[in-house]
Design a protein around this motif. Structure first.
Motif, PDB file in Angstrom:
ATOM      1  N   SER A  11       0.836  -1.254  -0.089  1.00 39.24           N
ATOM      2  CA  SER A  11       0.145   0.012   0.015  1.00 39.24           C
ATOM      3  C   SER A  11       0.947   1.212  -0.068  1.00 39.24           C
ATOM      4  N   GLY A  12       2.031   1.162   0.255  1.00 41.41           N
ATOM      5  CA  GLY A  12       3.086   2.444   0.509  1.00 41.41           C
ATOM      6  C   GLY A  12       2.826   2.927   1.679  1.00 41.41           C
ATOM      7  N   ILE A  13       2.176   2.604   2.703  1.00 40.78           N
ATOM      8  CA  ILE A  13       1.659   2.887   4.394  1.00 40.78           C
ATOM      9  C   ILE A  13       3.066   1.992   4.896  1.00 40.78           C
ATOM     10  N   ASP A  14       4.034   2.690   5.581  1.00 38.69           N
ATOM     11  CA  ASP A  14       5.002   2.070   6.285  1.00 38.69           C
ATOM     12  C   ASP A  14       5.108   2.111   7.862  1.00 38.69           C
ATOM     13  N   VAL A  15       5.456   1.375   8.419  1.00 39.15           N
ATOM     14  CA  VAL A  15       5.480   1.468   9.907  1.00 39.15           C
ATOM     15  C   VAL A  15       7.122   1.682   9.880  1.00 39.15           C
ATOM     16  N   PRO A  16       7.836   2.014  11.120  1.00 42.04           N
ATOM     17  CA  PRO A  16       9.025   2.517  11.016  1.00 42.04           C
ATOM     18  C   PRO A  16       9.996   1.980  10.097  1.00 42.04           C
ATOM     19  N   PHE A  17      10.116   0.636   9.903  1.00 40.80           N
ATOM     20  CA  PHE A  17      11.110   0.002   9.084  1.00 40.80           C
ATOM     21  C   PHE A  17      10.681  -1.185   7.967  1.00 40.80           C
ATOM     22  N   MET A  18       9.342  -1.144   7.931  1.00 44.54           N
ATOM     23  CA  MET A  18       8.841  -1.973   6.993  1.00 44.54           C
ATOM     24  C   MET A  18       7.517  -1.796   6.333  1.00 44.54           C
ATOM     25  N   PRO A  19       6.911  -2.215   5.558  1.00 45.48           N
ATOM     26  CA  PRO A  19       5.587  -1.898   5.062  1.00 45.48           C
ATOM     27  C   PRO A  19       4.475  -2.469   6.051  1.00 45.48           C
ATOM     28  N   LEU A  20       3.431  -1.744   6.097  1.00 46.76           N
ATOM     29  CA  LEU A  20       2.274  -1.951   7.111  1.00 46.76           C
ATOM     30  C   LEU A  20       1.960  -3.606   6.814  1.00 46.76           C
ATOM     31  N   GLU A  21       1.948  -4.110   5.663  1.00 43.04           N
ATOM     32  CA  GLU A  21       1.301  -5.375   5.469  1.00 43.04           C
ATOM     33  C   GLU A  21       2.560  -6.199   6.225  1.00 43.04           C
ATOM     34  N   GLU A  22       3.681  -6.244   6.007  1.00 39.71           N
ATOM     35  CA  GLU A  22       4.705  -6.889   6.598  1.00 39.71           C
ATOM     36  C   GLU A  22       4.325  -7.075   8.039  1.00 39.71           C
ATOM     37  N   PHE A  23       4.325  -5.911   8.616  1.00 36.76           N
ATOM     38  CA  PHE A  23       3.938  -5.948  10.335  1.00 36.76           C
ATOM     39  C   PHE A  23       2.599  -6.701  10.499  1.00 36.76           C
ATOM     40  N   LEU A  24       1.483  -6.356   9.780  1.00 35.94           N
ATOM     41  CA  LEU A  24       0.215  -6.928  10.186  1.00 35.94           C
ATOM     42  C   LEU A  24       0.369  -8.707   9.838  1.00 35.94           C
ATOM     43  N   PHE A  25       1.104  -9.018   9.035  1.00 37.38           N
ATOM     44  CA  PHE A  25       1.437 -10.523   8.639  1.00 37.38           C
ATOM     45  C   PHE A  25       1.925 -11.106   9.939  1.00 37.38           C
ATOM     46  N   PHE A  26       2.801 -10.734  10.788  1.00 36.73           N
ATOM     47  CA  PHE A  26       3.258 -10.965  11.892  1.00 36.73           C
ATOM     48  C   PHE A  26       2.166 -11.250  13.096  1.00 36.73           C
ATOM     49  N   VAL A  27       1.246 -10.505  12.907  1.00 34.54           N
ATOM     50  CA  VAL A  27      -0.031 -10.466  13.743  1.00 34.54           C
ATOM     51  C   VAL A  27      -1.048 -11.499  13.300  1.00 34.54           C
ATOM     52  N   VAL A  28      -1.434 -11.146  11.925  1.00 34.62           N
ATOM     53  CA  VAL A  28      -2.647 -11.866  11.509  1.00 34.62           C
ATOM     54  C   VAL A  28      -2.264 -13.396  11.436  1.00 34.62           C
ATOM     55  N   ILE A  29      -1.360 -13.881  10.728  1.00 34.22           N
ATOM     56  CA  ILE A  29      -1.068 -15.293  10.835  1.00 34.22           C
ATOM     57  C   ILE A  29      -0.874 -16.102  12.028  1.00 34.22           C
ATOM     58  N   PRO A  30      -0.404 -15.435  13.048  1.00 33.90           N
ATOM     59  CA  PRO A  30      -0.196 -16.216  14.526  1.00 33.90           C
ATOM     60  C   PRO A  30      -1.728 -16.180  14.861  1.00 33.90           C
ATOM     61  N   ILE A  31      -2.553 -15.414  14.847  1.00 29.21           N
ATOM     62  CA  ILE A  31      -3.971 -15.313  15.142  1.00 29.21           C
ATOM     63  C   ILE A  31      -4.661 -16.309  14.585  1.00 29.21           C
ATOM     64  N   CYS A  32      -4.700 -16.389  13.121  1.00 22.04           N
ATOM     65  CA  CYS A  32      -5.245 -17.338  12.433  1.00 22.04           C
ATOM     66  C   CYS A  32      -4.868 -18.994  13.020  1.00 22.04           C
ATOM     67  N   GLY A  33      -3.655 -18.927  13.133  1.00 21.93           N
ATOM     68  CA  GLY A  33      -3.145 -20.359  13.538  1.00 21.93           C
ATOM     69  C   GLY A  33      -3.748 -20.635  15.144  1.00 21.93           C
ATOM     70  N   LEU A  34      -3.707 -19.698  15.942  1.00 19.41           N
ATOM     71  CA  LEU A  34      -4.118 -19.832  17.164  1.00 19.41           C
ATOM     72  C   LEU A  34      -5.749 -20.205  17.145  1.00 19.41           C
TER      73      LEU A  34
END
Length: 112
Positions: free
Chosen positions: A66-89
């Motif tokens: 999307s072009g939206i960045d958190v301090p050092f990576m795209p927002l999507e990558e940050f969300l990946f590390f939250v969303v996928i573990p939630i789906c796993g849980l």
């Protein structure tokens, strides 16, 4: 549309696993437990990703983010590390609840 593919994929993952919340004790209904489970995983992978980006081991194609960045990576990558573990849980919780139910049914059926 390409710019939103990663976010749409993450949203789809959450949407597909959302009904699993209604099996067992739930994941979203226990926010403290969810945060305790996510925190170490998110921390480790954020550090790993930051190091890999800084070392130019990988990068993100601007066409697919999307072009939206958190301090050092795209927002999507940050969300990946939250969303996928939630789906796993959610999946783990639902499967565990299903196995417990099957176990109880077998015990009742055998007359023990």
């Amino acid at each position: 549309m390409d710019k939103w593919q990663y976010l749409l994929l993450l949203g789809g993952c959450l949407l597909i696993t959302l009904p699993l919340e209604f099996f067992g004790d739930g994941v979203y209904r226990q926010p403290r437990r969810l945060l305790r489970a996510l925190a170490p995983v998110v921390a480790v992978f954020l550090i790993w990703d930051d190091v890999a980006i800084a070392a130019k081991v990988w990068h993100y194609n601007p066409r697919y983010v999307s072009g939206i960045d958190v301090p050092f990576m795209p927002l999507e990558e940050f969300l990946f590390f939250v969303v996928i573990p939630i789906c796993g849980l959610l999946t783990y919780n639902a499967v565990s609840a299903g196995l417990v139910t099957i176990g109880r049914w077998r015990v009742q059926r055998s007359g023990r």
